[in-house]
Design a protein around this motif. Structure first.
Motif, PDB file in Angstrom:
ATOM      1  N   HIS A  34      12.563 -64.788  67.066  1.00  0.00           N
ATOM      2  CA  HIS A  34      13.442 -63.603  67.088  1.00  0.00           C
ATOM      3  C   HIS A  34      13.022 -62.667  68.217  1.00  0.00           C
ATOM      4  O   HIS A  34      12.647 -61.507  68.007  1.00  0.00           O
ATOM      5  CB  HIS A  34      13.385 -62.897  65.736  1.00  0.00           C
ATOM      6  N   VAL A  35      13.113 -63.174  69.442  1.00  0.00           N
ATOM      7  CA  VAL A  35      12.623 -62.446  70.605  1.00  0.00           C
ATOM      8  C   VAL A  35      13.287 -62.987  71.858  1.00  0.00           C
ATOM      9  O   VAL A  35      13.722 -64.149  71.894  1.00  0.00           O
ATOM     10  CB  VAL A  35      11.075 -62.609  70.716  1.00  0.00           C
ATOM     11  N   VAL A  36      13.436 -62.130  72.851  1.00  0.00           N
ATOM     12  CA  VAL A  36      13.752 -62.600  74.196  1.00  0.00           C
ATOM     13  C   VAL A  36      12.584 -62.205  75.089  1.00  0.00           C
ATOM     14  O   VAL A  36      12.046 -61.100  74.986  1.00  0.00           O
ATOM     15  CB  VAL A  36      15.088 -62.039  74.745  1.00  0.00           C
ATOM     16  N   CYS A  37      12.171 -63.148  75.916  1.00  0.00           N
ATOM     17  CA  CYS A  37      11.000 -62.963  76.771  1.00  0.00           C
ATOM     18  C   CYS A  37      11.446 -62.436  78.131  1.00  0.00           C
ATOM     19  O   CYS A  37      12.155 -63.130  78.871  1.00  0.00           O
ATOM     20  CB  CYS A  37      10.257 -64.291  76.935  1.00  0.00           C
ATOM     21  N   GLY A  38      11.047 -61.235  78.446  1.00  0.00           N
ATOM     22  CA  GLY A  38      11.464 -60.596  79.684  1.00  0.00           C
ATOM     23  C   GLY A  38      10.717 -61.117  80.898  1.00  0.00           C
ATOM     24  O   GLY A  38       9.490 -61.221  80.890  1.00  0.00           O
ATOM     25  N   VAL A  39      11.474 -61.470  81.932  1.00  0.00           N
ATOM     26  CA  VAL A  39      10.904 -61.859  83.223  1.00  0.00           C
ATOM     27  C   VAL A  39      11.575 -60.991  84.280  1.00  0.00           C
ATOM     28  O   VAL A  39      12.809 -60.932  84.347  1.00  0.00           O
ATOM     29  CB  VAL A  39      11.128 -63.349  83.527  1.00  0.00           C
ATOM     30  N   LEU A  40      10.793 -60.305  85.084  1.00  0.00           N
ATOM     31  CA  LEU A  40      11.327 -59.307  86.014  1.00  0.00           C
ATOM     32  C   LEU A  40      11.617 -59.897  87.390  1.00  0.00           C
ATOM     33  O   LEU A  40      10.743 -60.472  88.042  1.00  0.00           O
ATOM     34  CB  LEU A  40      10.332 -58.150  86.157  1.00  0.00           C
ATOM     35  N   THR A  41      12.848 -59.729  87.842  1.00  0.00           N
ATOM     36  CA  THR A  41      13.230 -60.223  89.171  1.00  0.00           C
ATOM     37  C   THR A  41      12.442 -59.520  90.269  1.00  0.00           C
ATOM     38  O   THR A  41      12.224 -60.072  91.345  1.00  0.00           O
ATOM     39  CB  THR A  41      14.731 -60.014  89.422  1.00  0.00           C
ATOM     40  N   LYS A  42      12.013 -58.302  89.980  1.00  0.00           N
ATOM     41  CA  LYS A  42      11.278 -57.509  90.974  1.00  0.00           C
ATOM     42  C   LYS A  42       9.969 -58.184  91.393  1.00  0.00           C
ATOM     43  O   LYS A  42       9.414 -57.878  92.457  1.00  0.00           O
ATOM     44  CB  LYS A  42      10.994 -56.120  90.402  1.00  0.00           C
ATOM     45  N   ASN A  43       9.481 -59.092  90.568  1.00  0.00           N
ATOM     46  CA  ASN A  43       8.219 -59.773  90.853  1.00  0.00           C
ATOM     47  C   ASN A  43       8.381 -60.973  91.797  1.00  0.00           C
ATOM     48  O   ASN A  43       7.398 -61.649  92.104  1.00  0.00           O
ATOM     49  CB  ASN A  43       7.569 -60.253  89.548  1.00  0.00           C
ATOM     50  N   SER A  66      15.136 -63.015  78.962  1.00  0.00           N
ATOM     51  CA  SER A  66      15.795 -61.770  79.343  1.00  0.00           C
ATOM     52  C   SER A  66      15.514 -61.526  80.821  1.00  0.00           C
ATOM     53  O   SER A  66      14.374 -61.279  81.210  1.00  0.00           O
ATOM     54  CB  SER A  66      15.252 -60.603  78.504  1.00  0.00           C
ATOM     55  N   VAL A  67      16.541 -61.650  81.648  1.00  0.00           N
ATOM     56  CA  VAL A  67      16.372 -61.421  83.082  1.00  0.00           C
ATOM     57  C   VAL A  67      16.314 -59.917  83.324  1.00  0.00           C
ATOM     58  O   VAL A  67      17.262 -59.188  83.022  1.00  0.00           O
ATOM     59  CB  VAL A  67      17.522 -62.057  83.893  1.00  0.00           C
ATOM     60  N   GLY A  68      15.174 -59.456  83.849  1.00  0.00           N
ATOM     61  CA  GLY A  68      14.935 -58.028  83.963  1.00  0.00           C
ATOM     62  C   GLY A  68      15.029 -57.478  85.368  1.00  0.00           C
ATOM     63  O   GLY A  68      14.937 -58.216  86.354  1.00  0.00           O
ATOM     64  N   LEU A  69      15.187 -56.168  85.437  1.00  0.00           N
ATOM     65  CA  LEU A  69      15.234 -55.461  86.710  1.00  0.00           C
ATOM     66  C   LEU A  69      13.819 -55.177  87.211  1.00  0.00           C
ATOM     67  O   LEU A  69      13.446 -55.543  88.327  1.00  0.00           O
ATOM     68  CB  LEU A  69      15.990 -54.138  86.546  1.00  0.00           C
ATOM     69  N   GLY A  70      13.062 -54.499  86.339  1.00  0.00           N
ATOM     70  CA  GLY A  70      11.719 -54.029  86.704  1.00  0.00           C
ATOM     71  C   GLY A  70      11.715 -52.520  86.674  1.00  0.00           C
ATOM     72  O   GLY A  70      12.083 -51.874  87.663  1.00  0.00           O
ATOM     73  N   ALA A  71      11.374 -51.946  85.523  1.00  0.00           N
ATOM     74  CA  ALA A  71      11.382 -50.492  85.320  1.00  0.00           C
ATOM     75  C   ALA A  71      12.749 -49.882  85.627  1.00  0.00           C
ATOM     76  O   ALA A  71      12.855 -48.763  86.124  1.00  0.00           O
ATOM     77  CB  ALA A  71      10.310 -49.826  86.153  1.00  0.00           C
ATOM     78  N   GLY A  72      13.801 -50.650  85.328  1.00  0.00           N
ATOM     79  CA  GLY A  72      15.156 -50.153  85.539  1.00  0.00           C
ATOM     80  C   GLY A  72      15.528 -49.960  86.991  1.00  0.00           C
ATOM     81  O   GLY A  72      16.441 -49.183  87.315  1.00  0.00           O
ATOM     82  N   ASP A  73      14.852 -50.654  87.905  1.00  0.00           N
ATOM     83  CA  ASP A  73      15.081 -50.488  89.344  1.00  0.00           C
ATOM     84  C   ASP A  73      16.505 -50.880  89.721  1.00  0.00           C
ATOM     85  O   ASP A  73      16.876 -52.052  89.659  1.00  0.00           O
ATOM     86  CB  ASP A  73      14.084 -51.351  90.117  1.00  0.00           C
ATOM     87  N   PRO A  74      17.332 -49.915  90.134  1.00  0.00           N
ATOM     88  CA  PRO A  74      18.730 -50.226  90.466  1.00  0.00           C
ATOM     89  C   PRO A  74      18.864 -51.173  91.655  1.00  0.00           C
ATOM     90  O   PRO A  74      19.868 -51.883  91.770  1.00  0.00           O
ATOM     91  CB  PRO A  74      19.339 -48.854  90.774  1.00  0.00           C
ATOM     92  N   ASN A  75      17.860 -51.200  92.521  1.00  0.00           N
ATOM     93  CA  ASN A  75      17.931 -52.077  93.691  1.00  0.00           C
ATOM     94  C   ASN A  75      17.827 -53.556  93.319  1.00  0.00           C
ATOM     95  O   ASN A  75      18.068 -54.425  94.166  1.00  0.00           O
ATOM     96  CB  ASN A  75      16.833 -51.705  94.686  1.00  0.00           C
TER      97      ASN A  75
END
Length: 246
Positions: A34-43, A66-75
């Motif tokens: 019951h989880v999604v594992c976040g991986v940040l594109t910023k990395n 969970s495809v992530g931004l990285g601290a909500g980075d809009p870029n």
């Protein structure tokens, strides 16, 4: 590859960062799926390297990614959309203005896409100017219900309220929870959530009647020496979830 996450099999799931493929496996087991594992594109330096790595994560955890931004980075908005088009993950993090682009590229309506909205200090209003250009301008404060409707128009699935700073915006968060419940919209509280305040934050959403809740618990449960999320802490959070839903 499974697109519909365990998120829909109960009212609550967790969103935590995976520091490695093995870490993702540990997290997935600790939360009983019951989880999604976040991986940040910023990395990652480019789409190809990110996609190659994400495919390894997908195989390890039945696409609970969970495809992530990285601290909500809009870029990172464009990269998130383009990587997600290829990966077809269960969950996508997006700034408010990137939701429509992500949904169009995904080409299906099963993957959960959140839209990032920020606190304004005014109960009943959120800032939707969270995109690459709009975030550099004055905040755009709109009623919460309007923001929900706009996200639905764009194919969004969920409200990502960030940065919450724990319970610093409690009154705003309570209003949002009630609005999400009334409009059958998912809620993702994010920012400053830890083992101490998690239960209180979850309680507010459950008591409001939100049917799908995905709290993001990130830095507070990461081992500072290894950079990996601590599976024991994920298990503690999941125990709270199970107790609340019992």
């Amino acid at each position: 590859m499974e697109l519909v996450p365990n998120y829909y099999k109960g009212r609550v799931a967790l969103n935590v960062l995976a520091g490695s493929v093995d870490n993702a496996k540990e997290i997935y087991e600790a939360a009983d799926g019951h989880v999604v594992c976040g991986v940040l594109t910023k990395n990652y330096p480019d789409n190809d390297s990110c996609i190659a790595d994400l495919k390894k994560y997908q195989s390890a955890v039945n696409n609970a990614i969970s495809v992530g931004l990285g601290a909500g980075d809009p870029n990172q908005s464009k990269m998130v959309s383009e990587v997600s088009q290829v990966i077809q993950p269960q969950h996508v993090n997006q700034v408010f203005t990137g939701v429509g682009y992500s949904r169009a590229l995904l080409g299906q309506d099963q993957t959960i896409i959140n839209g990032l909205v920020s606190p304004t200090g005014k109960v009943g209003y959120v800032n939707i100017a969270t995109g690459p250009l709009s975030s550099k301008e004055m905040a755009t404060e709109v009623p919460v219900t309007t923001a929900i409707a706009l996200l639905k128009d764009m194919g969004g699935s969920s409200f990502k309220f960030f940065p919450m700073k724990g319970l610093a915006h409690k009154a705003e968060y309570k209003y949002i929870a009630k609005a999400c419940a009334a409009n059958d919209f998912s809620l993702e509280p994010t920012g400053g959530i830890d083992l101490e305040n998690f239960e209180a934050i979850l309680d507010i959403a459950l008591e409001a009647g939100v049917t799908r809740i995905l709290p993001h618990v990130y830095s507070s449960i990461i081992d500072k020496d290894t950079g990996l999320t601590k599976p024991d802490d994920v298990a503690k959070l999941f125990e709270i979830v199970k107790r609340k839903l019992a």
